[in-house]
Write an enzyme that holds these catalytic residues in place. Structure first.
Site, PDB file in Angstrom:
ATOM      1  N   THR A  35     -36.309  16.127  50.673  1.00 43.46           N
ATOM      2  CA  THR A  35     -36.625  17.539  50.408  1.00 43.46           C
ATOM      3  C   THR A  35     -36.252  17.954  48.995  1.00 43.46           C
ATOM      4  O   THR A  35     -36.928  18.778  48.375  1.00 43.46           O
ATOM      5  CB  THR A  35     -35.848  18.453  51.403  1.00 43.46           C
ATOM      6  OG1 THR A  35     -36.322  18.160  52.699  1.00 43.46           O
ATOM      7  CG2 THR A  35     -36.056  19.915  51.131  1.00 43.46           C
ATOM      8  N   SER A  80     -37.133   9.958  56.675  1.00 41.95           N
ATOM      9  CA  SER A  80     -37.436   9.510  58.039  1.00 41.95           C
ATOM     10  C   SER A  80     -38.190   8.195  58.005  1.00 41.95           C
ATOM     11  O   SER A  80     -38.313   7.505  59.022  1.00 41.95           O
ATOM     12  CB  SER A  80     -38.270  10.554  58.768  1.00 41.95           C
ATOM     13  OG  SER A  80     -37.579  11.771  58.767  1.00 41.95           O
ATOM     14  N   THR A 110     -32.118  14.156  53.611  1.00 45.03           N
ATOM     15  CA  THR A 110     -30.908  14.318  54.421  1.00 45.03           C
ATOM     16  C   THR A 110     -31.015  13.666  55.799  1.00 45.03           C
ATOM     17  O   THR A 110     -30.002  13.317  56.392  1.00 45.03           O
ATOM     18  CB  THR A 110     -30.576  15.821  54.618  1.00 45.03           C
ATOM     19  OG1 THR A 110     -31.711  16.456  55.197  1.00 45.03           O
ATOM     20  CG2 THR A 110     -30.218  16.478  53.312  1.00 45.03           C
TER      21      THR A 110
HETATM   22  N1  ASP Z   1     -37.280  15.146  55.997  1.00 43.52           N
HETATM   23  C1  ASP Z   1     -36.472  15.246  54.808  1.00 43.52           C
HETATM   24  C2  ASP Z   1     -35.924  13.873  54.489  1.00 43.52           C
HETATM   25  O1  ASP Z   1     -34.985  13.442  55.079  1.00 43.52           O
HETATM   26  C3  ASP Z   1     -35.382  16.222  55.021  1.00 43.52           C
HETATM   27  C4  ASP Z   1     -34.442  16.376  53.828  1.00 43.52           C
HETATM   28  O2  ASP Z   1     -34.571  15.795  52.789  1.00 43.52           O
HETATM   29  O3  ASP Z   1     -33.553  17.196  53.956  1.00 43.52           O
HETATM   30  O4  ASP Z   1     -36.456  13.212  53.628  1.00 43.52           O
END
Ligand code: ASP
Length: 364
Positions: A35, A80, A110
């Site tokens: 993100t 993911s 994250t």
């Molecule tokens: N879906 C994102 C990822 O893990 C969420 C994030 O970066 O917070 O790449």
């Protein structure tokens, strides 16, 4: 497959030496996606953008008093989509660039950051420099983004040295997020909406960032005695089997009888307890007999596995199930991949799994 030619760092900032003659730190930022560097596509979904674009959105990076280089993975990804090959690549990139930088910041999504940080903690043996994972809950282009704060503080931490001894302050793989620096293999993502997305499980934070960054020096790993060793093998023939009241023999058997399975994180209740039904114990006995390493990890967020405290875990020791102590599931599954990848004898594998390798468990 790992690429044969590795992406190379590009220098984006060269700082003047300080007037007091102190050397400025050199930090390498490795951008994987997440993100932190996402933007909306035409369908209104968040997709990763190239690092060049983040740089334009964070002109304040130019004000940092450090030498800064960046390196992007061939394709920025939502975390993911992370796979063990990405961890091997990250470890290799850090190994190849280790001598040229004082510290490393890995920009990462994250969602699986805790798994990646734990995996890297095992792959980088004798790490003597900071490897700080960070990311953001709100993309860098949005006005209420947390990307700027997280990245700038992570850079400061990656460059930090002890004010008196002058030694490396954080010789660890760690996660910096919101205001906490957390040992990588103790981190857990606990929030998808608030800024404080990570929590340190069963171990105090390594630092807290307020107006100043307050380091918890006593909790850091010691500086290593030998040179960095970058491991390049992980065994992905593993599963996580989470127990729940009502789990059936068919489910347990199907998972444990997966062809070629080498290891299983068994997520049990409380202090490591599980059903005593004969079919359940028989499934575990058979799996152990086939050479599957079984690591008992509690579903509780705090506390530890104490096999034999209750009758419902007393039989585990006789079945050769390894108590995971206070390890997180993220650190346990990556530890299984790492230790199985070392290709040691079953007894040595079991010994290493119950051993504290990188501060991931506190033995009592
Ligand atoms: N879906 C994102 C990822 O893990 C969420 C994030 O970066 O917070 O790449």
């Amino acid at each position: 497959m790992l690429p044969t030619t590795l992406p190379q760092p590009t220098s984006i900032l060269s700082a003047e030496a300080a007037s007091d003659g102190r050397a400025v730190a050199s930090v390498l930022v490795i951008y994987t996606g997440g993100t932190v560097g996402m933007e909306y596509n035409k369908r209104g979904e968040l997709v990763p953008m190239k690092f060049e674009q983040i740089r334009k959105k964070m002109p304040e990076l130019r004000q940092l008093r450090m030498n800064l280089s960046v390196l992007s993975l061939p394709e920025a990804i939502d975390s993911s989509n992370v796979v063990p090959a990405d961890w091997l690549l990250l470890a290799r990139l850090i190994g190849e660039n280790y001598a040229h930088y004082d510290g490393f910041v890995v920009l990462h999504g994250t969602d699986t950051m805790a798994y990646s940080a734990a995996a890297l903690s095992y792959l980088l043996e004798n790490l003597g420099k900071p490897v700080i994972f960070t990311g953001a809950q709100v993309p860098v282009g949005r006005i209420r983004t947390d990307a700027r704060r997280n990245l700038i503080t992570a850079l400061d931490i990656a460059a930090a040295r002890h004010p008196v001894a002058g030694t490396v302050r954080v010789p660890e793989v760690a996660v910096f997020f919101n205001d906490l620096l957390i040992r990588g293999n103790r981190a857990k993502k606990v929030e998808s909406e608030q800024y404080d997305a990570f929590r340190s499980e069963n171990y105090p934070p390594l630092a807290r960032a307020g107006i100043e960054v307050a380091f918890n020096d006593k909790q850091m790993l010691l500086l290593p005695g030998g040179p960095l060793r970058v491991h390049q093998r992980l065994d992905d023939r593993v599963v996580i089997l989470k127990l729940f009241p009502g789990i059936t023999e068919r489910v347990v058997r199907t998972m444990l009888e997966i062809d070629d399975l080498r290891g299983c994180v068994l997520e049990t209740y409380g202090s490591g307890n599980a059903p005593t039904a004969p079919w359940f114990l028989q499934c575990l006995r058979e799996a152990h007999g086939r050479g599957v390493q079984l690591l008992n990890v509690s579903q509780c967020e705090e506390g530890r596995v104490i096999q034999g405290q209750y009758e419902t875990s007393a039989h585990f020791r006789d079945l050769g199930i390894i108590g995971g102590d206070d390890i997180t599931t993220e650190a346990a599954i990556t530890k299984l991949m790492f230790v199985l990848g070392l290709k040691r004898s079953p007894a040595e594998t079991a010994r290493l799994l119950s051993h504290d390798l990188r501060g991931e468990i506190t033995l009592v």
